[in-house]
Design a protein around this motif. Structure first.
Motif, PDB file in Angstrom:
ATOM      1  N   ILE A   3      46.330  38.632 106.774  1.00  0.00           N
ATOM      2  CA  ILE A   3      45.294  39.644 106.982  1.00  0.00           C
ATOM      3  C   ILE A   3      44.197  39.446 106.000  1.00  0.00           C
ATOM      4  O   ILE A   3      44.485  39.229 104.795  1.00  0.00           O
ATOM      5  CB  ILE A   3      45.865  41.019 106.765  1.00  0.00           C
ATOM      6  CG1 ILE A   3      47.133  41.435 107.680  1.00  0.00           C
ATOM      7  CG2 ILE A   3      44.331  42.138 106.759  1.00  0.00           C
ATOM      8  CD1 ILE A   3      47.745  42.785 107.370  1.00  0.00           C
ATOM      9  N   ILE A   4      42.972  39.044 106.625  1.00  0.00           N
ATOM     10  CA  ILE A   4      41.901  38.537 105.689  1.00  0.00           C
ATOM     11  C   ILE A   4      40.936  39.695 105.930  1.00  0.00           C
ATOM     12  O   ILE A   4      40.475  39.859 107.041  1.00  0.00           O
ATOM     13  CB  ILE A   4      41.392  37.149 106.391  1.00  0.00           C
ATOM     14  CG1 ILE A   4      42.550  36.244 105.932  1.00  0.00           C
ATOM     15  CG2 ILE A   4      40.217  36.873 105.359  1.00  0.00           C
ATOM     16  CD1 ILE A   4      43.167  35.798 107.242  1.00  0.00           C
ATOM     17  N   ASN A   5      40.433  40.166 104.847  1.00  0.00           N
ATOM     18  CA  ASN A   5      39.408  41.260 104.893  1.00  0.00           C
ATOM     19  C   ASN A   5      38.118  40.472 104.354  1.00  0.00           C
ATOM     20  O   ASN A   5      37.953  40.058 103.312  1.00  0.00           O
ATOM     21  CB  ASN A   5      39.796  42.397 104.222  1.00  0.00           C
ATOM     22  CG  ASN A   5      40.949  43.233 104.717  1.00  0.00           C
ATOM     23  OD1 ASN A   5      41.192  43.256 105.802  1.00  0.00           O
ATOM     24  ND2 ASN A   5      41.769  43.484 103.612  1.00  0.00           N
ATOM     25  N   ILE A   6      37.050  40.556 105.189  1.00  0.00           N
ATOM     26  CA  ILE A   6      35.590  39.804 104.947  1.00  0.00           C
ATOM     27  C   ILE A   6      34.751  41.249 103.979  1.00  0.00           C
ATOM     28  O   ILE A   6      34.472  42.158 104.830  1.00  0.00           O
ATOM     29  CB  ILE A   6      34.830  39.524 106.030  1.00  0.00           C
ATOM     30  CG1 ILE A   6      35.532  38.502 106.980  1.00  0.00           C
ATOM     31  CG2 ILE A   6      33.651  38.970 105.567  1.00  0.00           C
ATOM     32  CD1 ILE A   6      36.121  37.542 106.281  1.00  0.00           C
ATOM     33  N   THR A   7      34.888  41.050 102.830  1.00  0.00           N
ATOM     34  CA  THR A   7      34.220  41.731 101.835  1.00  0.00           C
ATOM     35  C   THR A   7      32.997  41.368 101.327  1.00  0.00           C
ATOM     36  O   THR A   7      32.367  40.884 102.412  1.00  0.00           O
ATOM     37  CB  THR A   7      35.197  42.334 100.630  1.00  0.00           C
ATOM     38  OG1 THR A   7      34.434  43.300  99.732  1.00  0.00           O
ATOM     39  CG2 THR A   7      35.503  41.287 100.144  1.00  0.00           C
ATOM     40  N   SER A   8      32.530  41.613 100.185  1.00  0.00           N
ATOM     41  CA  SER A   8      30.903  41.340  99.998  1.00  0.00           C
ATOM     42  C   SER A   8      30.773  41.070  98.554  1.00  0.00           C
ATOM     43  O   SER A   8      31.663  41.822  97.817  1.00  0.00           O
ATOM     44  CB  SER A   8      30.106  42.058 100.482  1.00  0.00           C
ATOM     45  OG  SER A   8      28.684  41.828  99.910  1.00  0.00           O
ATOM     46  N   VAL A   9      30.030  40.253  97.919  1.00  0.00           N
ATOM     47  CA  VAL A   9      29.793  40.530  96.547  1.00  0.00           C
ATOM     48  C   VAL A   9      29.214  41.755  96.041  1.00  0.00           C
ATOM     49  O   VAL A   9      29.581  42.152  94.830  1.00  0.00           O
ATOM     50  CB  VAL A   9      28.944  39.129  96.193  1.00  0.00           C
ATOM     51  CG1 VAL A   9      29.333  37.535  96.251  1.00  0.00           C
ATOM     52  CG2 VAL A   9      27.608  39.227  96.753  1.00  0.00           C
ATOM     53  N   VAL A  10      28.393  42.134  96.893  1.00  0.00           N
ATOM     54  CA  VAL A  10      27.870  43.542  96.625  1.00  0.00           C
ATOM     55  C   VAL A  10      28.976  44.617  96.285  1.00  0.00           C
ATOM     56  O   VAL A  10      28.862  45.662  95.634  1.00  0.00           O
ATOM     57  CB  VAL A  10      26.705  43.883  97.239  1.00  0.00           C
ATOM     58  CG1 VAL A  10      25.576  43.082  97.818  1.00  0.00           C
ATOM     59  CG2 VAL A  10      27.365  44.610  98.877  1.00  0.00           C
ATOM     60  N   GLY A  11      29.981  44.410  96.738  1.00  0.00           N
ATOM     61  CA  GLY A  11      31.365  45.220  96.736  1.00  0.00           C
ATOM     62  C   GLY A  11      31.911  45.132  95.172  1.00  0.00           C
ATOM     63  O   GLY A  11      32.607  45.751  94.799  1.00  0.00           O
ATOM     64  N   ILE A  12      31.457  44.025  94.579  1.00  0.00           N
ATOM     65  CA  ILE A  12      31.876  43.463  93.110  1.00  0.00           C
ATOM     66  C   ILE A  12      30.802  43.965  92.244  1.00  0.00           C
ATOM     67  O   ILE A  12      31.059  44.614  91.191  1.00  0.00           O
ATOM     68  CB  ILE A  12      32.338  42.058  92.942  1.00  0.00           C
ATOM     69  CG1 ILE A  12      33.494  41.873  94.120  1.00  0.00           C
ATOM     70  CG2 ILE A  12      32.553  41.907  91.654  1.00  0.00           C
ATOM     71  CD1 ILE A  12      33.558  40.120  94.294  1.00  0.00           C
ATOM     72  N   PHE A  13      29.702  43.515  92.357  1.00  0.00           N
ATOM     73  CA  PHE A  13      28.308  43.628  91.635  1.00  0.00           C
ATOM     74  C   PHE A  13      27.618  44.839  92.097  1.00  0.00           C
ATOM     75  O   PHE A  13      26.715  45.452  90.939  1.00  0.00           O
ATOM     76  CB  PHE A  13      27.399  42.623  91.681  1.00  0.00           C
ATOM     77  CG  PHE A  13      28.339  41.219  91.108  1.00  0.00           C
ATOM     78  CD1 PHE A  13      28.921  41.112  90.038  1.00  0.00           C
ATOM     79  CD2 PHE A  13      28.546  40.197  92.114  1.00  0.00           C
ATOM     80  CE1 PHE A  13      29.282  39.937  89.537  1.00  0.00           C
ATOM     81  CE2 PHE A  13      28.868  39.115  91.599  1.00  0.00           C
ATOM     82  CZ  PHE A  13      29.640  38.945  90.555  1.00  0.00           C
TER      83      PHE A  13
END
Ligand code: NAP
Length: 233
Positions: free
Chosen positions: A137-147
């Protein structure tokens, strides 16, 4: 990577990053299930491009927010291909504005599609994957979820939530030989970012050390994540 005979579901695969991932997995030999919203104008054309690579592709439209649609997505996949080896939770939207101007509707919409949608799909594929004793399972998240990012309180919350979900699902399903990973792209040229003003694009650009925007193909190239053991985080 050899994915011959494997089946991959990619949500929101009509265009953008999802389409690029679908084509990449097809180039490795996987049969593809193209999911997109019922009104999508692109899903069929994407499936045609995939079939031209010599694998099978079906379109199963449905809104990832809706668990009945997602159950149907899984049913139609199993009816056609008997297994589900890969799920890519890619469907996502933005509704950007500063928090004080953000409506409850825009909060709910973004969280429902980006986070609950991934939950619905992950839960629905977990059963057949557990039965098979394998899956990715691969979830496409984002750098803005980190920063984080000003103007994206809803979006960054959904993507941070998706990172938490990835880690927890990886822990719950690892013993069944099911891996769950996340990919966190930076700024990628797509219909999602095309709508931003030149000023906003320039602000993003100034923060990119390589001084170039990413492309959907750059993300699809992260093919190695489909074979990676354990979670990325
Ligand atoms: P995109 O071109 O807008 O593609 C998103 C796809 O998701 C579209 O095909 C869209 O359908 C579909 N979709 C929207 N709501 C859906 C729903 N409820 N159910 C099923 N499908 C739905 O955007 P993208 O840039 O390729 O984004 C893909 C993923 O990457 C998203 O999760 C996004 O958050 C993430 N991401 C993007 C960037 C970036 O800079 N572009 C950066 C980091 C992460 P329609 O075409 O009909 O609208």
């Amino acid at each position: 990577m050899d994915l011959k005979g494997k089946t991959a579901i990619i949500t929101g695969a009509g265009r953008g990053i999802g389409k690029a991932i679908a084509l990449k997995l097809a180039s490795f030999g996987a049969n593809i299930v193209v999911n997109d919203i019922p009104s999508s104008d692109y899903a069929e054309a994407t499936a045609e491009e995939i079939r031209a690579l010599g694998v099978e592709a079906i379109v199963v439209k449905g809104d990832v927010r809706n668990s009945a649609d997602v159950e149907n997505l899984v049913k139609e996949t199993l009816d056609k291909f008997q297994t589900i080896d890969i799920l890519v939770n890619n469907a996502g939207v933005t509704r950007d504005t500063l928090m004080l101007r953000m409506s409850e509707e825009d909060w709910d919409l973004v969280l429902d599609i980006n986070l609950k949608g991934a939950f619905n799909c992950t839960k629905a594929v977990a059963k057949p994957m557990m039965k098979q004793r394998s899956g990715a399972i691969i979830n496409i998240t984002s750098v803005v979820g980190i920063f984080g990012n000003a103007g994206q309180v809803n979006y960054s919350s959904s993507k941070a939530g998706l990172i938490g979900m990835t880690k927890s699902v990886a822990r719950e399903l690892a013993s069944r030989n099911i891996r769950c990973n996340a990919v966190a792209p930076g700024f990628i040229q797509s219909s999602m970012t095309d709508t931003l003003t030149d000023d906003v694009k320039q602000q993003y650009f100034n923060r990119i050390p390589l001084a170039k925007f990413g492309t959907a193909d750059d993300i699809a190239e992260y093919g190695k994540v489909y074979n990676r053991p354990g979670a990325l985080y």
